[in-house]
Each structure stands twice: as structure tokens, then as C-alpha cells.
Design an enzyme around this catalytic site. Structure first.
Site, PDB file in Angstrom:
ATOM      1  CD  GLU A 212      -2.405  -1.472   2.695  1.00 28.15           C
ATOM      2  OE1 GLU A 212      -2.694  -0.450   3.352  1.00 28.15           O
ATOM      3  OE2 GLU A 212      -2.655  -2.625   3.082  1.00 28.15           O
ATOM      4  CD  GLU A 325      -8.270   1.544   5.085  1.00 27.72           C
ATOM      5  OE1 GLU A 325      -8.262   0.783   6.075  1.00 27.72           O
ATOM      6  OE2 GLU A 325      -7.370   1.557   4.226  1.00 27.72           O
TER       7      GLU A 325
END
Length: 411
Positions: A212, A325
Site C-alpha cells: 500500500e 479509507e
């Protein structure tokens, strides 16, 4: 704005309570007097402080130069071969690898009057042969759930909410996209807001591997509410792995960027927009996953995740994701007011909503391609959402995403 250091001792007491078997959530809701009644002795405080000092010594490597950042961070210039990565049992005795031949065109450093991160605003830089590492402090450790969990993600998947576009059902050797940078509001320093790309392989809850990269605002991790450039990885469904260089794993090769460092320029509502273009690419020969940044028309390699860290990503990614997120802890009862992206819904469009443009996947022949069969994952449509756009001459395949969190439609 930094979190107050006056709460450090309260965190220290909570650490002791956790190590003694007391649930941290109940302690955090008690007043200072009742919390004090659960602590055993000054000896325990001494023991815990010693444990923290030992952990800090493991993370913070000796510096040959130290730079004070305007945001309060201390940046240590550490010899490249002495960085935390090589404490990993699988990487001991190794040295940083050279990039694969098809990535050697990337510049490793250049002189520029533009500064991507706050720590370099003064013109200070780390010398050749070193990398910049954000120093971890005792206060950073005390904000964590525990010493062992420092630098890791929340294990409880139910508190995470997403607005994400995904491409799957194939094998991918990387991804690339330009991520619009904002500074969203957090309701609690224990929550976070993220915009990122990530590549995954394996099965969630079992053997998930993930890489990520993007930007995040996370008070608990950094002690402030600045937007920061970050990476994350896990090779075993988030049981291990960490942010940035907070545990052994990622090998940094570039002296220009500090992982976890604050970003200098962020977008403003109806104002100027800023983005960072990130690229992750698997090297066929070594299996390592390289991270690159495109900045001001030039490309830089930051470093790589060694293939040895992973089980499932060794053969490529099963899925590529782009989006936002947040963590929703419901600290005041209803849904959190922590915002995603700009804090505005995607329907407001450019200059108001956050975007990710020129989203591409990299196939096993190293071709950059637009998404063919994208799927959407929006976990709470009334709080955060996403709008996809297929094609634009300058923006390619892109999305707008985000939202304000708690509101009229998001109780």
C-alpha cells in the site's frame, strides 16, 4: 497541530494496564483518578519505560546527520546499509539492491526549488549513501495500542470504511495513478483517513499479502493532523508488517523522501489542487516490488519491498485497488465525522471533491493498461461515495471519491 505531550503519562499508565490484562477501551473512558488506582508501582513504570527505550533503540538507527523539520519531526540521515530493513531475519547480511534495468531511467535525486515534504523546506538534505528516516519518539510509542502493535493497522476490519475501485481476475505486476492530496478532518486522534493505491494477493482472513502507498492523516501514529506520505505492507493478513520503516521490511534507496514525512502542499476547496503520482512495479528477475514517485515531471525510485517478505505476491497481485479509507470508532456514539478525501461528496467534482486520475494496471508483460472490468466497493454510501469516469484525454481513467462522514444522511 501536535497532540499535547501532557497526556503522555496517562498513556504510560494505560500501557501498564494493558500489560496487566486490563482492557484499554474501558481505561480510556475513566477519569484520571480512577485510572491511577489500577496501576501497581513505580517499578512497573520504570520497567515499561525501559522496554520502550529498548524498542526505540531497535527502530532508530544511528544517524550521521540530523535535520529538524518545521513540523517538529526529527529526520535522521542513516547509512543506507544500516537501515531497519536489514534487521529482518530474511534480509540479514544483505545490502540494498540496484533497480532492474527497465527502471534505471528513473532519476535517484535532482536539485529542485520545489520541496515535496516539509522536512526539506530549509534546503537541508541527507548526504549520498544515506536515507532520511523520521525518528520515532517515546510519545509516538505511548500513543500506540501496545509496544508490540506499534506501527501496525487496527486488526478489527469492521471499523474500516471504504470508497474503492478495483481491478481483479488477472495477474498484475504493478499499478500507477495520480492521487489528489488533501488534509481531511479527524473526529478522534485514534482514527485515520487515507487515500492510496494497493495491490493484494491471497485470501483475507487467511494469507492475505498487501502493498500500500499514498497519503494519510493519522493522529495516533504521528501525533498531529498533517497529511503524510506513507507506505504499508503485510505478508500474513496484517499479523505482521507495518507503516513506513517502523519495522524491518521495506528497503529504501532514495535520500530525497522520508516515509511518514509531512507533505508540503495540499489541496484547498475551490482552490489549487495537488496530487502525487505513485507507481508500484514488480521486478521479474528478483520478484522485488519497487515504489516510484513522479514529481514535477521527473521520476524517482524510493525503494522496494523484497520478494522474501511475501508468500502470495511472489507470483504477482490478484487485485489492484485505488480509493479512500477511514476508521470509524464511533467515539461519541453515532457515526464518526472523520472525513474522507476533501470531506465533500464526489458529485461536487474537480476542485471540491478528491480524485485519483490516470489509474492504470501493469500486466505481466509490463504494459500500462486502463481498467477493463472494474468493480466498486463503497461500504457506507450515505457517508462516503465514489463516481467513476471512463476516459479523458488528460486524465485517463479516473474517479472522484470521499465524503464528510456524519451528517444528515449519515447518522
Amino acid at each position: 497541530m501536535a497532540l499535547s505531550s501532557s497526556i503522555s503519562y496517562l498513556f504510560l499508565y494505560i500501557f501498564i494496564a494493558v500489560s496487566s490484562g486490563f482492557p484499554i477501551n474501558s481505561l480510556e473512558t475513566k477519569d484520571h483518578q480512577s485510572v491511577n488506582q489500577t496501576f501497581r508501582s513505580a517499578q512497573q513504570i520504570y520497567k515499561l519505560k525501559k522496554m520502550i527505550a529498548t524498542r526505540l533503540q531497535e527502530i532508530n538507527k544511528p544517524a550521521i546527520k540530523t535535520i529538524q523539520s518545521p513540523d517538529g519531526d526529527i529526520i535522521d540521515c542513516v547509512l543506507t546499509h544500516k537501515q531497519p530493513a536489514f534487521d529482518h531475519p530474511l534480509l540479514k547480511g544483505e545490502k540494498p539492491m540496484d533497480p532492474p534495468e527497465n527502471l534505471r531511467r528513473y532519476n535517484q535525486i535532482r536539485n529542485t526549488s520545489d520541496h515535496f515534504q516539509l522536512w526539506s523546506l530549509s534546503g537541508e538534505s541527507c548526504p549520498d549513501g544515506t536515507i532520511p528516516i523520521r525518528r520515532i519518539t517515546e510519545e509516538d510509542m505511548l500513543r500506540a495500542h501496545s509496544i508490540n502493535s506499534f506501527g501496525r493497522k487496527f486488526p478489527n476490519a469492521s471499523i474500516h470504511e471504504y470508497a474503492v475501485i478495483s481491478e481483479g481476475n488477472d495477474k498484475f505486476y504493478g499499478a500507477k495513478g495520480a492521487i489528489n492530496v488533501w488534509t481531511p478532518n479527524l473526529e478522534s486522534w485514534r482514527e485515520f483517513s487515507v487515500a492510496q493505491l494497493w495491490l493484494v494477493a491471497g485470501t483475507p482472513g487467511k494469507d492475505l499479502n498487501s502493498i500500500e502507498a499514498g497519503w494519510q492523516v493519522y493522529g495516533r501514529l504521528y501525533g498531529d493532523y498533517l497529511s503524510r506520505f506513507f507506505i504499508y505492507w503485510t505478508g500474513d493478513d496484517y499479523n505482521n508488517g507495518c507503516y513506513n520503516l517502523m519495522c524491518p521490511g521495506f528497503v529504501q534507496t532514495n535520500r530525497k523522501y522520508a516515509l511518514g514525512g509531512a507533505i508540503t502542499k495540499t489541496s484547498t476547496y475551490k482552490g489549487k489542487q495537488y496530487s502525487i503520482t505513485l507507481k508500484v512495479l514488480k521486478d521479474k528477475q528478483t520478484g522485488n516490488w519497487w515504489l516510484g514517485v513522479d514529481e514535477y515531471g521527473s521520476e524517482y525510485l524510493i525503494g522496494y519491498w523484497p520478494s522474501k517478505l511475501f508468500t502470495q505476491l511472489k507470483n504477482g497481485a490478484d487485485e489492484v485497488n485505488f480509493g479512500g479509507e477511514i476508521v470509524n470508532l464511533k467515539t461519541t456514539g453515532p457515526h464518526t465525522s472523520t472525513s474522507m478525501g476533501s470531506g465533500h461528496f464526489p458529485e461536487e467534482g474537480f476542485g471540491k471533491a478528491a480524485y485519483i486520475r490516470n489509474m492504470q494496471v501493469i500486466d505481466t508483460d509490463y504494459n500500462l493498461k486502463a481498467f477493463k472490468n472494474p468493480s466498486h466497493r463503497v461500504t457506507n454510501l450515505y457517508c462516503y461515495s465514489m463516481v467513476e469516469r471512463d476516459s479523458d484525454p488528460n486524465w485517463g481513467h479516473y474517479i472522484f471519491f470521499g465524503g464528510p462522514g456524519r451528517g444528515e444522511k449519515c447518522p
